[in-house]
Design an enzyme around this catalytic site. Structure first.
Site, short mmCIF file in Angstrom:
data_model
loop_
_atom_site.label_atom_id
_atom_site.label_comp_id
_atom_site.label_asym_id
_atom_site.label_seq_id
_atom_site.Cartn_x
_atom_site.Cartn_y
_atom_site.Cartn_z
N GLU A 98 0.87 -1.16 0.00
CA GLU A 98 0.00 0.00 0.00
C GLU A 98 0.91 1.23 0.00
OE1 GLU A 98 -2.91 0.04 3.16
OE2 GLU A 98 -3.50 2.06 2.60
N ARG A 100 5.08 -12.70 9.84
CA ARG A 100 5.78 -11.47 9.48
C ARG A 100 7.13 -11.42 10.20
NH1 ARG A 100 2.04 -7.67 9.24
NH2 ARG A 100 3.49 -5.93 9.35
N LYS A 102 4.04 0.66 10.31
CA LYS A 102 4.13 1.89 9.53
C LYS A 102 3.68 3.09 10.35
CE LYS A 102 3.37 0.14 4.96
NZ LYS A 102 2.23 0.02 4.05
P1 ATP Z 1 -0.35 -1.49 6.64
O1 ATP Z 1 -1.21 -2.45 5.88
O2 ATP Z 1 -0.63 -1.36 8.07
O3 ATP Z 1 -0.16 -0.19 5.97
P2 ATP Z 1 1.73 -3.36 6.04
O4 ATP Z 1 3.03 -3.45 6.77
O5 ATP Z 1 0.84 -4.52 5.98
O6 ATP Z 1 1.08 -2.10 6.68
P3 ATP Z 1 1.59 -3.28 3.17
O7 ATP Z 1 2.03 -2.20 2.26
O8 ATP Z 1 0.17 -3.64 3.16
O9 ATP Z 1 2.05 -2.84 4.61
O10 ATP Z 1 2.49 -4.55 2.95
C1 ATP Z 1 2.78 -5.10 1.68
C2 ATP Z 1 3.11 -6.55 1.82
O11 ATP Z 1 4.22 -6.73 2.68
C3 ATP Z 1 1.97 -7.33 2.41
O12 ATP Z 1 1.79 -8.50 1.65
C4 ATP Z 1 2.41 -7.62 3.81
O13 ATP Z 1 1.87 -8.82 4.29
C5 ATP Z 1 3.93 -7.67 3.68
N1 ATP Z 1 4.56 -7.30 4.94
C6 ATP Z 1 4.37 -6.16 5.62
N2 ATP Z 1 5.08 -6.17 6.77
C7 ATP Z 1 5.74 -7.35 6.82
C8 ATP Z 1 6.64 -7.97 7.74
N3 ATP Z 1 7.00 -7.36 8.87
N4 ATP Z 1 7.12 -9.20 7.46
C9 ATP Z 1 6.77 -9.80 6.31
N5 ATP Z 1 5.92 -9.28 5.40
C10 ATP Z 1 5.41 -8.07 5.64
MG MG Z 2 -1.16 -4.28 4.74
#
Ligand code: ATP
Ligand code: MG
Length: 557
Positions: free
Chosen positions: A37, A265, A275
């Protein structure tokens, strides 16, 4: 292609699933996607997901899409769209075809919403947020039906069209799926599919005032792109029911039916990955920006001297599983140290300089010395360094007296200057404050490059730079950003920031470093790995990592 053919990587449950799906003929090839995102910069946790998705596509000769999951315009920004592309490309991955945006599919999502409405599987609900919460029930109590649940199909279609046309106010109504208000999975209790937001979007401008929810958009985007294995983190485990329910109830856009699989994760000790918290660090100026070298962001790690290879190797080392855990920082640091140890050019820098005068060396003379760029790799060639009557050494490398464990310069004893001569400390001078000011030595002209020289046992080797040719530089020494292993848990995470996460020193580097390339790490002999900062003017070097694991206490003399 089987796992064995797919490469050297350790297997994991996702590879096993892919192997089965290929063996059974369910899929001929695999299609994955990385779906960030654009609401912040990528961090090392995202790198895990990138290496997994792109790595699988590479190993199985499939494809991986880069898709911006941009259904939430109020939090998104083109700055993030740009930085994410840069970071993925820097890690060395190529996305398949054009960059995708969920917003490319807004019209399709809407048509699928109409399909669900037509099947009596979605309805427009006018309960306000608080009422919806009340009606939803709890983990122990079933929810109850919204009074709008049984609106006719025609009426719902009409209402959805009005939502799209902007005839309702923000928050006045939502589109909900009609599933099961008694489901043990809260996400199945008539979840919201669309909400109204009068908000311009960075890709679609003012074309839409209704925006789909993540759960609705994600599975359909996967289906549209022919994704075979949709990998996400464990918090979406329950949502898999909704993912499947939506795909089961729409006319699939392609023959491929995507499946969702969840993995744990990455959590790293002594840092944060949420984030929201990273935004807070930046907005409250606890760091200098998203790319502050103390940040766990990819841009921060790059600025600090981490290499794409080291991050990919880290991802391999931690593997993929369904077990939630915290990863030690030393694993990340070992990955970069191992890479730089092999590839980083050697150089000398003095971070804590003190003047050393070699009294039997001619005045006004400097001589060039050829030193290896990498002592274990002759192919990397030689560099020219200079030797002369005055040099700088590190103040910590001199003692008036010391026991035999101190293998550096001691008054009346000898030590070798790295790549150069053996010197002997004859006397020293302090300044008015009693601080060491100058060390006076003699050198032995017969000892250049010989070690040990003339049967003399000179155990210690210290680093140095010739004073007249040395170039002044600043060194930014970074330490862990937080003082506790899990700062995310702290009541006030600003209170557990490490006040010494950055220490700045002024010293000197070899003249060859005057035009060091930013982000390219060197090993400063005996000091650690450093790279030139990519932002600050002048000669500023960021310490990537020390030579040894300092997370376990270093030996002190
Ligand atoms: P948010 O959705 O709260 O903005 P997010 O960390 O999930 O934060 P995204 O941009 O949705 O951010 O993440 C993109 C991809 O990266 C998703 O498929 C998510 O599952 C993966 N991802 C995010 N954080 C981690 C992590 N700490 N370890 C492994 N994969 C992650
Ligand atoms: Mg996310």
């Amino acid at each position: 292609m089987s796992q064995a053919e797919a490469g050297e990587r350790a297997t994991n449950f996702i590879r096993n699933i892919i192997d089965e799906d290929l063996a059974s003929g369910l899929h001929k090839s695999i299609q994955t996607r990385f779906p960030p995102e654009p609401n912040g910069y990528l961090h090392i946790g995202h790198a895990k997901s990138i290496c997994l998705n792109f790595g699988l596509a590479e190993d199985y000769q499939g494809q991986c899409n880069l898709r911006f999951d941009d259904t939430n315009p109020e939090k998104e920004d083109l700055e993030y769209v740009g930085s994410i592309q840069r970071d993925v490309a820097w890690l060395g991955y190529e996305w398949s075809g054009e960059i995708r945006y969920s917003s490319n599919y807004f019209e399709s999502f809407y048509q699928y919403a109409l399909e669900l409405v037509g099947k009596g599987l979605a309805y427009v609900c006018f309960l306000n947020a608080e009422q919806q919460r009340e009606y939803r029930g709890t983990l122990t109590e079933p929810g109850k039906a919204s009074p709008y649940r049984d609106t006719s199909v025609d009426e719902n279609r009409n209402l959805l069209e009005k939502m799209r046309a902007g005839e309702f106010k923000e928050g006045e109504c939502v589109l909900r799926a009609k599933i099961d208000m008694a489901s043990p999975f809260m996400c199945m209790r008539d979840p919201i599919l669309y909400r109204i937001r009068f908000q311009a979007h960075h890709q679609t401008g003012d074309a839409w005032c209704i925006y789909p929810m993540y759960d609705f958009a994600h599975c359909i985007s996967d289906a549209i792109e022919g994704v075979t294995h949709s990998l996400c983190t464990l918090e979406f485990q329950d949502n898999r029911r909704l993912y499947d329910w939506i795909l089961d109830n729409i006319t699939l856009p392609s023959a491929t039916r995507p499946r969702q699989y969840e993995f744990s994760r990455l959590n790293l000790e002594y840092t944060v990955m949420s984030k929201r918290k990273l935004h807070q660090l930046v907005n409250d100026r606890m760091v200098t920006g998203w790319d502050d070298p103390r940040m766990p962001t990819i841009s921060g790690l790059r600025r600090r001297g981490y290499t794409p290879t080291s991050i990919r190797s880290f991802a391999d080392r931690i593997g993929v599983s369904k077990v939630d855990s915290f990863t030690e920082m030393s694993i990340l640091e070992a990955a970069v140290r191992d890479d730089l140890n092999v590839h980083a050019p050697r150089s000398m820098a003095v971070l804590n300089p003190v003047k050393l005068v070699i009294e039997n060396y001619p005045e006004n003379q400097v001589e060039p010395i050829q030193a290896p760029i990498h002592p274990q790799n002759e192919d990397m060639g030689k560099r020219e360094i200079w030797f002369g009557r005055e040099v700088y050494i590190d103040r910590e490398d001199f003692r008036e007296e010391a026991n035999k464990h101190f293998k550096r310069l001691v008054l009346g004893k000898e030590v070798r200057l790295r790549n150069a001569y053996v010197i002997k400390a004859e006397r020293f001078e302090n300044d008015e404050q009693g601080e060491l000011k100058t060390i006076y030595c003699s050198y032995d002209p017969d000892t250049l490059g010989k070690n040990p020289a003339d049967g003399r046992k000179v155990k210690g080797v210290i680093h140095w730079v010739e004073a007249s040719k040395a170039v002044p530089a600043e060194f930014y020494l970074y330490d862990r950003l937080f003082n506790v292993p899990n700062p995310g848990k702290a009541e006030d995470f600003e209170a557990v920031l490490n006040p010494e996460s950055l220490v700045i020193k002024q010293g000197f580097v070899e003249p060859s470093l005057a035009d060091a390339v930013p982000e390219l790490a060197y090993q400063f002999e005996r000091e650690g790995y450093f790279c030139r900062d990519n932002k600050q003017p002048g000669l500023v070097f960021n310490r990537t990592v020390g030579l040894r694991d300092t997370w376990s206490e270093q030996t002190k003399y």
